[in-house]
Write an enzyme that holds these catalytic residues in place. Structure first.
Site, PDB file in Angstrom:
ATOM      1  N   CYS A 109     -16.705   8.631 -17.825  1.00 33.09           N
ATOM      2  CA  CYS A 109     -16.600   9.267 -16.515  1.00 33.09           C
ATOM      3  C   CYS A 109     -17.985   9.620 -15.988  1.00 33.09           C
ATOM      4  O   CYS A 109     -18.292   9.411 -14.812  1.00 33.09           O
ATOM      5  CB  CYS A 109     -15.715  10.502 -16.606  1.00 33.09           C
ATOM      6  N   CYS A 202     -10.690  14.241 -18.977  1.00 31.21           N
ATOM      7  CA  CYS A 202     -11.565  14.406 -17.814  1.00 31.21           C
ATOM      8  C   CYS A 202     -10.856  14.046 -16.514  1.00 31.21           C
ATOM      9  O   CYS A 202     -10.370  12.927 -16.353  1.00 31.21           O
ATOM     10  CB  CYS A 202     -12.801  13.520 -18.011  1.00 31.21           C
TER      11      CYS A 202
END
Length: 370
Positions: A109, A202
């Site tokens: 991410c 996430c």
């Protein structure tokens, strides 16, 4: 004229205080909220505890970020990276699980979203710098651990290259304790001051992991085998749900010592377990690391490494292979696992890292570790 900084404002306390500190330092601060997950679009129904909520957690986070921005007097923009997150982060996560490995989506991410897609949008807004609420430091163009060692997040930044770290600010890098961050938020009377830290995957959040994965991957029950006796001791619910060193969730009793996951056989759909938290199968002394990234010119032959977040640093020796991988050796480390990140450090400096491909003992591949 003040330099313009676009800060990722997530609706949490860390990014809120990052924005405050930047403003106190005289920057022209702009907030940018990223929305990277949509439960309806992404078929996120099983294992989702928020389906019956009147407002989803991401929308609440945006509302909190907007209140923070209004309170400290900065503009807030909003951008969707739902497709980018799915293509570059979540697909990787699922593919690794299919291989029986233990991926870290937070690292990807950062690589593809927070320090790539986000940067492009920030530049469109005229940013001279970007900033995040990560606990990390930049010093003379080098990535360093934060002063708050318990919260240091350089592990998750290990796949960023030198170019991605240019013109990046980490305002929380010199903060010594997380409580200090909350005190700053209280001083400014921010709604995020006592908001709990986000957990889970996430940008997706808390989920019942097994049920969540059923939205995307078929589970396949198989045998759980004692690696010492080769006897079937139970059933597993799907190899993707387990990681090396795991003890909880095996639902097996009647053994002298507690059972731990020590390996997987994808071809035969077997989960190997062994008794005792210090059993020999959990330990290795070498690994092949792939997908190497260095954020500096340094190419050490020895340094330290972390094989999981908040683990102790261990001394390693590095041998550079012709195929671009690195063979690292170390002294008897527990539960090194394919798919995990191996992150390199030279003292306080984070040099980069890679992904564990193969785990070794005495220069031989551990057959039960994929």
């Amino acid at each position: 004229m003040s330099k313009k900084v676009v800060v990722g404002l997530s609706g949490g306390v860390d990014s809120s205080v990052a924005a405050i500190l930047l403003k106190e330092q005289g920057y022209d601060v702009i907030g940018l909220f990223m929305r990277n997950w949509d439960s309806t679009i992404n078929n996120d129904f099983l294992g989702n505890p928020n389906l019956n909520e009147s407002i989803c957690p991401q929308e609440q986070d945006y509302n909190d970020a907007k209140k923070v921005a209004d309170k400290i007097g900065i503009p807030l923009y909003r951008i969707d990276f739902i497709k980018e997150y799915w293509d570059d982060v979540f697909t990787y996560f699922l593919d690794e699980l299919k291989k029986g490995r233990t991926p870290n989506p937070d690292i990807m991410c950062n690589k593809y979203i927070k320090f790539s897609a986000f940067v492009k949008e920030a530049k469109r807004l005229g940013a001279d710098y970007i900033a995040t609420g990560h606990y990390a430091k930049m010093e003379n163009g080098r990535l360093m651990r934060s002063k708050e060692k318990n919260k240091d997040q350089t592990y998750f930044l290990s796949q960023l290259n030198k170019e991605q770290l240019e013109n990046v600010l980490f305002p929380l890098g010199d903060i010594e304790t997380k409580s200090e961050v909350r005190e700053i938020a209280k001083k400014y009377d921010l709604i995020t001051a006592s908001k709990k830290d986000s957990t889970g995957i996430c940008f997706i959040g808390e989920r019942n992991f097994k049920n969540f994965l059923k939205n995307y991957l078929p589970s396949k029950e198989g045998n759980m085998v004692n690696i010492d006796t080769n006897k079937v001791v139970g059933k597993h619910q799907g190899l993707m749900y387990y990681t090396i060193g795991q003890r909880k969730g095996l639902d097996i009793g009647g053994t002298k010592e507690k059972l731990f996951v020590v390996g997987k056989n994808l071809d035969e759909n077997i989960l190997y377990v062994a008794e005792g938290e210090d059993n020999k199968y959990l330990y290795s002394n070498g690994a092949i690391i792939e997908d190497i990234n260095f954020n500096c010119e340094e190419r050490p032959t020895n340094c330290t490494a972390k094989f999981r977040y908040r683990a102790e640093d261990v001394p390693i020796n590095l041998t550079y292979n012709d195929d671009g991988t690195i063979y690292v050796t170390y002294d008897n480390v527990k539960a090194v696992t394919p798919g995990q990140a191996c992150v390199f450090y030279d003292g306080e400096y984070c040099l980069g890292g890679g992904i564990v491909k193969t785990v070794m003992k005495d220069e031989e591949k551990l057959w039960y570790l994929l």
